[in-house]
Design an enzyme around this catalytic site. Structure first.
Site, short mmCIF file in Angstrom:
data_model
loop_
_atom_site.label_atom_id
_atom_site.label_comp_id
_atom_site.label_asym_id
_atom_site.label_seq_id
_atom_site.Cartn_x
_atom_site.Cartn_y
_atom_site.Cartn_z
N GLY A 55 -4.89 -3.49 23.97
CA GLY A 55 -3.65 -2.89 23.44
C GLY A 55 -3.86 -1.51 22.84
O GLY A 55 -2.90 -0.80 22.57
N SER A 98 7.22 3.53 12.82
CA SER A 98 5.80 3.69 13.17
C SER A 98 5.66 4.42 14.50
O SER A 98 6.50 4.27 15.39
CB SER A 98 5.15 2.30 13.27
OG SER A 98 3.88 2.39 13.87
N LYS A 120 9.92 -2.67 15.25
CA LYS A 120 10.21 -1.31 14.78
C LYS A 120 11.24 -0.64 15.70
O LYS A 120 12.17 0.03 15.24
CB LYS A 120 8.93 -0.46 14.73
CG LYS A 120 7.94 -0.93 13.66
CD LYS A 120 8.55 -0.92 12.26
CE LYS A 120 7.58 -1.36 11.20
NZ LYS A 120 8.18 -1.46 9.87
N TYR A 175 5.13 -6.56 17.10
CA TYR A 175 5.27 -5.70 15.91
C TYR A 175 6.00 -4.41 16.29
O TYR A 175 6.99 -4.03 15.66
CB TYR A 175 3.89 -5.36 15.32
CG TYR A 175 3.93 -4.19 14.38
CD1 TYR A 175 3.45 -2.93 14.78
CD2 TYR A 175 4.51 -4.30 13.13
CE1 TYR A 175 3.53 -1.84 13.94
CE2 TYR A 175 4.60 -3.21 12.28
CZ TYR A 175 4.11 -1.98 12.70
OH TYR A 175 4.22 -0.89 11.87
N TYR A 219 0.82 -1.21 0.00
CA TYR A 219 0.00 0.00 0.00
C TYR A 219 0.85 1.27 0.00
O TYR A 219 0.77 2.10 -0.91
CB TYR A 219 -0.91 -0.05 1.23
CG TYR A 219 -1.69 1.18 1.57
CD1 TYR A 219 -1.74 1.64 2.88
CD2 TYR A 219 -2.40 1.90 0.60
CE1 TYR A 219 -2.48 2.78 3.22
CE2 TYR A 219 -3.14 3.02 0.92
CZ TYR A 219 -3.17 3.46 2.24
OH TYR A 219 -3.90 4.58 2.58
C1 WQD Z 1 -7.53 3.43 14.80
C2 WQD Z 1 -8.68 3.69 15.76
C3 WQD Z 1 -9.27 1.77 17.09
C4 WQD Z 1 -10.71 -0.65 13.74
C5 WQD Z 1 -2.23 0.57 14.01
C6 WQD Z 1 -0.82 0.19 14.37
C7 WQD Z 1 0.14 1.17 13.77
C8 WQD Z 1 -0.11 1.29 12.29
C9 WQD Z 1 -1.53 1.71 12.03
C10 WQD Z 1 1.34 -0.23 11.15
C11 WQD Z 1 -8.45 3.06 17.14
C12 WQD Z 1 -10.42 2.16 16.16
C13 WQD Z 1 -10.18 0.37 14.50
C14 WQD Z 1 -12.09 -1.02 13.91
C15 WQD Z 1 -12.31 0.71 15.57
N1 WQD Z 1 0.14 0.05 11.67
N2 WQD Z 1 -10.97 1.03 15.39
N3 WQD Z 1 -12.84 -0.31 14.83
O1 WQD Z 1 -4.42 0.91 16.09
O2 WQD Z 1 -4.05 3.42 15.71
O3 WQD Z 1 -2.55 1.79 14.60
O4 WQD Z 1 -2.37 0.69 12.61
O5 WQD Z 1 2.28 0.49 11.02
O6 WQD Z 1 1.45 0.70 14.00
O7 WQD Z 1 -0.68 0.24 15.78
O8 WQD Z 1 -4.91 1.99 13.84
O9 WQD Z 1 -6.82 1.89 12.31
O10 WQD Z 1 -6.36 -0.11 13.83
O11 WQD Z 1 -7.28 2.01 14.81
O12 WQD Z 1 -13.02 1.32 16.39
O13 WQD Z 1 -12.64 -1.95 13.25
O14 WQD Z 1 -9.86 3.08 15.24
O15 WQD Z 1 -9.76 1.40 18.38
O16 WQD Z 1 -9.01 3.95 18.10
P1 WQD Z 1 -4.03 2.04 15.19
P2 WQD Z 1 -6.37 1.38 13.64
#
Ligand code: WQD
Length: 349
Positions: free
Chosen positions: A305, A126, A154, A150, A13
């Site tokens: 987490g 990240s 990093k 993960y 991506y």
């Molecule tokens: C964002 C917000 C969830 C999905 C992770 C990794 C980070 C990077 C990006 C790799 C949070 C909420 C999410 C859903 C929801 N990855 N959410 N329902 O966790 O901030 O970051 O992805 O590099 O390293 O840690 O991203 O998009 O998963 O979540 O409510 O189905 O959306 O709780 O608040 P995150 P996310």
């Protein structure tokens, strides 16, 4: 003479968007990927969007012989290393696979670079290296920690690069100093959106872990409803708050980092974020507006987490790279929707 830059994880991506940004910035690009988490169709889209034949080789970055051949066949002057597994939850159930692939792959690439005297390296890091933030916005000198394998990969990756840079400052045998490693560790916040053409975008395998691709699949009808993980956080509307950054802005940040590595000595570690933050419900509302679709959701318990809030102080990237984000949440959702609605089943329709 345009410098040649190797992109690992090239059909992924962020890498596929960076491929176009680097060509636009005057670099030649060689891509390598093993398609373990991306589609060969991306190459057809890149051919169409760049109007030139992508220079690409299929290989796993842990394969030393394959990497040797790659460095022999192409005049690589710098590497942008994207190839890595990136799902936080999955990393807790498959730690060995994450360490083998993410650290093994990094060592494989750096080993090939060392053998071929290539010392400019951009590392896909990240914001997860900040763990649970003590203060916001996050500056690069904030405490670092990891709460999952993960994130550990990093953190370790950044440490490996610091040690590489330090080693070069020590006289080697016979007193000759090696050409110093120049590294740029780019700490991504939350990359979202897609190229304005709608021809490349985020196409996660299986059910998306991340918010925006999940919302996109609800909007296009592939998934029934979004689970909002927690509405009891200490945030304005109780849902998680993040610094979403358009993948095209992020790609331009890589071009800016490479320009700096070619134009100045030394190494950098910078946040690539916008400095603005949005809640889950902000994203749902913005996506509904951009797509004209109702986004059904239900509030569920917090995801283990997850942190409440995270956003960047983007000052250092502006000062050191002359880069800052330009695209807002509305544009992130519009471009994501164009990609998703034009490719309801992703690349492998
Ligand atoms: C964002 C917000 C969830 C999905 C992770 C990794 C980070 C990077 C990006 C790799 C949070 C909420 C999410 C859903 C929801 N990855 N959410 N329902 O966790 O901030 O970051 O992805 O590099 O390293 O840690 O991203 O998009 O998963 O979540 O409510 O189905 O959306 O709780 O608040 P995150 P996310």
């Amino acid at each position: 003479m345009k410098p040649t830059v190797l992109l690992t994880g090239a059909t992924g991506y962020i890498a596929s968007h960076t491929w176009l940004a680097l060509q636009g910035a005057g670099f030649d690009v060689v891509g390598v990927d093993d398609f373990s988490n991306s589609s060969p169709e991306v190459l057809n889209r890149l051919r169409e969007l760049s109007d030139r034949e992508p220079v690409f080789e299929r290989a796993n970055v842990c394969d030393e012989a394959a990497m040797e051949g790659l460095f022999r066949r192409h005049p690589i002057a710098a590497v942008v290393h994207f190839a890595a597994f990136k799902a936080v939850g999955e990393s807790t159930t498959r730690p060995l696979a994450y360490y083998a692939n993410n650290i093994g792959g990094l060592l494989g690439v750096c080993g090939a670079m060392q053998r071929h005297g290539v010392k400019r390296f951009v590392f896909s890091s990240s914001a997860t290296v900040y763990g649970q933030p003590e203060r916001l916005p996050l500056r690069e000198d904030a405490p670092l920690s990891a709460t999952n394998p993960y994130g550990q990969t990093k953190l370790m990756g950044e440490q490996i690069l610091r040690d590489l840079g330090a080693a070069d400052s020590v006289a080697t045998e016979g007193g000759a100093r090696g050409a110093a490693w120049q590294t740029a560790c780019l700490r991504y916040f939350n990359p979202v959106g897609a190229h304005a053409s709608g021809r490349i975008g985020e196409d996660p395998r299986g059910v998306p872990n991340n918010l925006m691709p999940y919302v996109a699949q609800v909007a296009v009808g592939r998934l029934a409803r979004l689970s909002v993980y927690g509405r009891d956080y200490p945030t304005p509307d109780g849902t998680g708050v993040r610094d979403y950054i358009h993948v095209v802005d992020l790609a331009e940040g890589h071009a800016a980092a490479l320009r700096r590595l070619f134009e100045q000595a030394g190494s950098v570690t910078v946040n690539l974020g916008t400095g603005r933050s949005y809640s889950v419900l902000d994203v749902v509302a913005a996506y509904a507006k951009a797509s004209g679709r109702e986004i059904a959701y239900e509030v569920k318990p917090r995801r283990p987490g997850d942190i409440a809030a995270c956003w960047a102080d983007p000052t250092l990237a502006r000062e050191l790279l002359g880069w800052s984000s330009k695209l807002d949440l509305a544009r992130m959702c519009e471009d994501s929707w164009r990609w998703q609605s034009m490719n309801p089943k992703g690349f492998d329709a």
